[in-house]
Write a protein that holds these residues in place. Sequence first.
Motif, PDB file in Angstrom:
ATOM      1  N   PHE A 136      42.442  33.639  37.397  1.00  0.00           N
ATOM      2  CA  PHE A 136      42.248  32.321  36.804  1.00  0.00           C
ATOM      3  C   PHE A 136      43.434  31.929  35.929  1.00  0.00           C
ATOM      4  CE2 PHE A 136      40.704  29.697  33.260  1.00  0.00           C
ATOM      5  CZ  PHE A 136      40.242  28.597  33.973  1.00  0.00           C
ATOM      6  N   PHE A 137      43.927  32.863  35.114  1.00  0.00           N
ATOM      7  CA  PHE A 137      45.014  32.536  34.197  1.00  0.00           C
ATOM      8  C   PHE A 137      46.387  32.568  34.860  1.00  0.00           C
ATOM      9  CE2 PHE A 137      41.816  33.731  30.963  1.00  0.00           C
ATOM     10  CZ  PHE A 137      41.835  32.543  30.258  1.00  0.00           C
ATOM     11  N   THR A 138      46.598  33.411  35.856  1.00  0.00           N
ATOM     12  CA  THR A 138      47.917  33.492  36.477  1.00  0.00           C
ATOM     13  C   THR A 138      48.037  32.601  37.705  1.00  0.00           C
ATOM     14  OG1 THR A 138      47.274  35.385  37.827  1.00  0.00           O
ATOM     15  CG2 THR A 138      48.274  35.858  35.688  1.00  0.00           C
ATOM     16  N   GLY A 139      46.922  32.310  38.360  1.00  0.00           N
ATOM     17  CA  GLY A 139      46.952  31.478  39.551  1.00  0.00           C
ATOM     18  C   GLY A 139      47.433  32.222  40.778  1.00  0.00           C
ATOM     19  N   ARG A 140      47.559  33.536  40.684  1.00  0.00           N
ATOM     20  CA  ARG A 140      48.017  34.334  41.814  1.00  0.00           C
ATOM     21  C   ARG A 140      46.839  35.034  42.470  1.00  0.00           C
ATOM     22  NH1 ARG A 140      52.921  38.152  40.559  1.00  0.00           N
ATOM     23  NH2 ARG A 140      53.252  37.914  42.779  1.00  0.00           N
ATOM     24  N   LYS A 141      46.935  35.162  43.759  1.00  0.00           N
ATOM     25  CA  LYS A 141      45.949  35.936  44.501  1.00  0.00           C
ATOM     26  C   LYS A 141      46.626  37.204  44.992  1.00  0.00           C
ATOM     27  CE  LYS A 141      42.871  32.407  45.186  1.00  0.00           C
ATOM     28  NZ  LYS A 141      41.489  32.314  45.230  1.00  0.00           N
ATOM     29  N   ARG A 142      45.888  38.081  45.619  1.00  0.00           N
ATOM     30  CA  ARG A 142      46.469  39.342  46.095  1.00  0.00           C
ATOM     31  C   ARG A 142      47.513  39.100  47.164  1.00  0.00           C
ATOM     32  NH1 ARG A 142      41.151  43.250  46.530  1.00  0.00           N
ATOM     33  NH2 ARG A 142      40.711  43.236  44.319  1.00  0.00           N
ATOM     34  N   ASP A 143      47.293  38.119  48.035  1.00  0.00           N
ATOM     35  CA  ASP A 143      48.225  37.868  49.122  1.00  0.00           C
ATOM     36  C   ASP A 143      49.461  37.097  48.685  1.00  0.00           C
ATOM     37  OD1 ASP A 143      46.468  39.147  50.768  1.00  0.00           O
ATOM     38  OD2 ASP A 143      45.529  37.312  51.495  1.00  0.00           O
ATOM     39  N   ASP A 144      49.467  36.550  47.459  1.00  0.00           N
ATOM     40  CA  ASP A 144      50.610  35.785  46.983  1.00  0.00           C
ATOM     41  C   ASP A 144      51.766  36.680  46.531  1.00  0.00           C
ATOM     42  OD1 ASP A 144      49.222  33.504  47.468  1.00  0.00           O
ATOM     43  OD2 ASP A 144      48.673  33.125  45.386  1.00  0.00           O
ATOM     44  N   LYS A 145      51.583  37.989  46.543  1.00  0.00           N
ATOM     45  CA  LYS A 145      52.651  38.887  46.097  1.00  0.00           C
ATOM     46  C   LYS A 145      53.830  38.855  47.065  1.00  0.00           C
ATOM     47  CE  LYS A 145      49.592  41.981  43.631  1.00  0.00           C
ATOM     48  NZ  LYS A 145      48.970  43.285  43.589  1.00  0.00           N
ATOM     49  N   LYS A 146      53.559  38.623  48.341  1.00  0.00           N
ATOM     50  CA  LYS A 146      54.627  38.512  49.321  1.00  0.00           C
ATOM     51  C   LYS A 146      55.230  37.123  49.257  1.00  0.00           C
ATOM     52  CE  LYS A 146      52.216  41.591  52.464  1.00  0.00           C
ATOM     53  NZ  LYS A 146      51.537  41.695  53.753  1.00  0.00           N
ATOM     54  N   GLU A 147      56.539  37.073  49.265  1.00  0.00           N
ATOM     55  CA  GLU A 147      57.204  35.776  49.209  1.00  0.00           C
ATOM     56  C   GLU A 147      57.150  35.104  50.576  1.00  0.00           C
ATOM     57  OE1 GLU A 147      61.077  35.823  47.581  1.00  0.00           O
ATOM     58  OE2 GLU A 147      60.565  37.189  45.967  1.00  0.00           O
ATOM     59  N   PRO A 148      56.935  33.802  50.597  1.00  0.00           N
ATOM     60  CA  PRO A 148      56.909  33.107  51.889  1.00  0.00           C
ATOM     61  C   PRO A 148      58.271  33.134  52.556  1.00  0.00           C
ATOM     62  CG  PRO A 148      56.688  31.539  50.069  1.00  0.00           C
ATOM     63  CD  PRO A 148      56.677  32.928  49.487  1.00  0.00           C
ATOM     64  N   GLY A 149      58.278  33.314  53.844  1.00  0.00           N
ATOM     65  CA  GLY A 149      59.523  33.337  54.607  1.00  0.00           C
ATOM     66  C   GLY A 149      60.187  34.706  54.625  1.00  0.00           C
ATOM     67  N   ALA A 150      59.555  35.685  54.034  1.00  0.00           N
ATOM     68  CA  ALA A 150      60.165  37.014  54.002  1.00  0.00           C
ATOM     69  C   ALA A 150      59.757  37.824  55.202  1.00  0.00           C
ATOM     70  CB  ALA A 150      59.761  37.769  52.732  1.00  0.00           C
ATOM     71  N   ILE A 199      35.486  41.575  37.748  1.00  0.00           N
ATOM     72  CA  ILE A 199      35.508  40.540  36.709  1.00  0.00           C
ATOM     73  C   ILE A 199      36.923  40.391  36.147  1.00  0.00           C
ATOM     74  CG2 ILE A 199      34.720  39.972  34.382  1.00  0.00           C
ATOM     75  CD1 ILE A 199      32.016  41.077  35.115  1.00  0.00           C
ATOM     76  N   TRP A 200      37.582  41.519  35.870  1.00  0.00           N
ATOM     77  CA  TRP A 200      38.942  41.475  35.336  1.00  0.00           C
ATOM     78  C   TRP A 200      39.890  40.799  36.324  1.00  0.00           C
ATOM     79  CZ3 TRP A 200      41.667  41.282  31.275  1.00  0.00           C
ATOM     80  CH2 TRP A 200      43.029  41.518  31.322  1.00  0.00           C
ATOM     81  N   PHE A 201      39.725  41.072  37.630  1.00  0.00           N
ATOM     82  CA  PHE A 201      40.574  40.441  38.630  1.00  0.00           C
ATOM     83  C   PHE A 201      40.362  38.929  38.645  1.00  0.00           C
ATOM     84  CE2 PHE A 201      41.304  38.899  42.970  1.00  0.00           C
ATOM     85  CZ  PHE A 201      42.651  39.166  43.069  1.00  0.00           C
ATOM     86  N   ARG A 202      39.120  38.473  38.528  1.00  0.00           N
ATOM     87  CA  ARG A 202      38.845  37.036  38.511  1.00  0.00           C
ATOM     88  C   ARG A 202      39.424  36.362  37.273  1.00  0.00           C
ATOM     89  NH1 ARG A 202      32.857  35.913  40.977  1.00  0.00           N
ATOM     90  NH2 ARG A 202      33.225  36.983  42.938  1.00  0.00           N
ATOM     91  N   ILE A 203      39.340  37.019  36.128  1.00  0.00           N
ATOM     92  CA  ILE A 203      39.918  36.463  34.904  1.00  0.00           C
ATOM     93  C   ILE A 203      41.431  36.384  35.033  1.00  0.00           C
ATOM     94  CG2 ILE A 203      40.322  36.923  32.448  1.00  0.00           C
ATOM     95  CD1 ILE A 203      37.494  38.125  32.377  1.00  0.00           C
ATOM     96  N   ARG A 204      42.056  37.464  35.521  1.00  0.00           N
ATOM     97  CA  ARG A 204      43.512  37.485  35.678  1.00  0.00           C
ATOM     98  C   ARG A 204      43.966  36.431  36.688  1.00  0.00           C
ATOM     99  NH1 ARG A 204      45.974  42.804  37.970  1.00  0.00           N
ATOM    100  NH2 ARG A 204      45.320  41.754  39.873  1.00  0.00           N
TER     101      ARG A 204
END
Length: 55
Positions: free
Chosen positions: A41-55, A34-39
Amino acid sequence: MSKFLLYIDPGSGSYLVQMIIAAILGAMFYFKNIWFRIRTFFTGRKRDDKKEPGA
């Protein structure tokens, strides 16, 4: 007056402890999701978005 004698053998006692631990861990997992879904929702980041594209 009737007397009630309650006896819990070691097998039942260990099963009770196991059920309590499983309930606590299950609740922790549930609220973590639940905490992950709330976070998310507000940040718009997913787990896979931590890596920068093109890196």
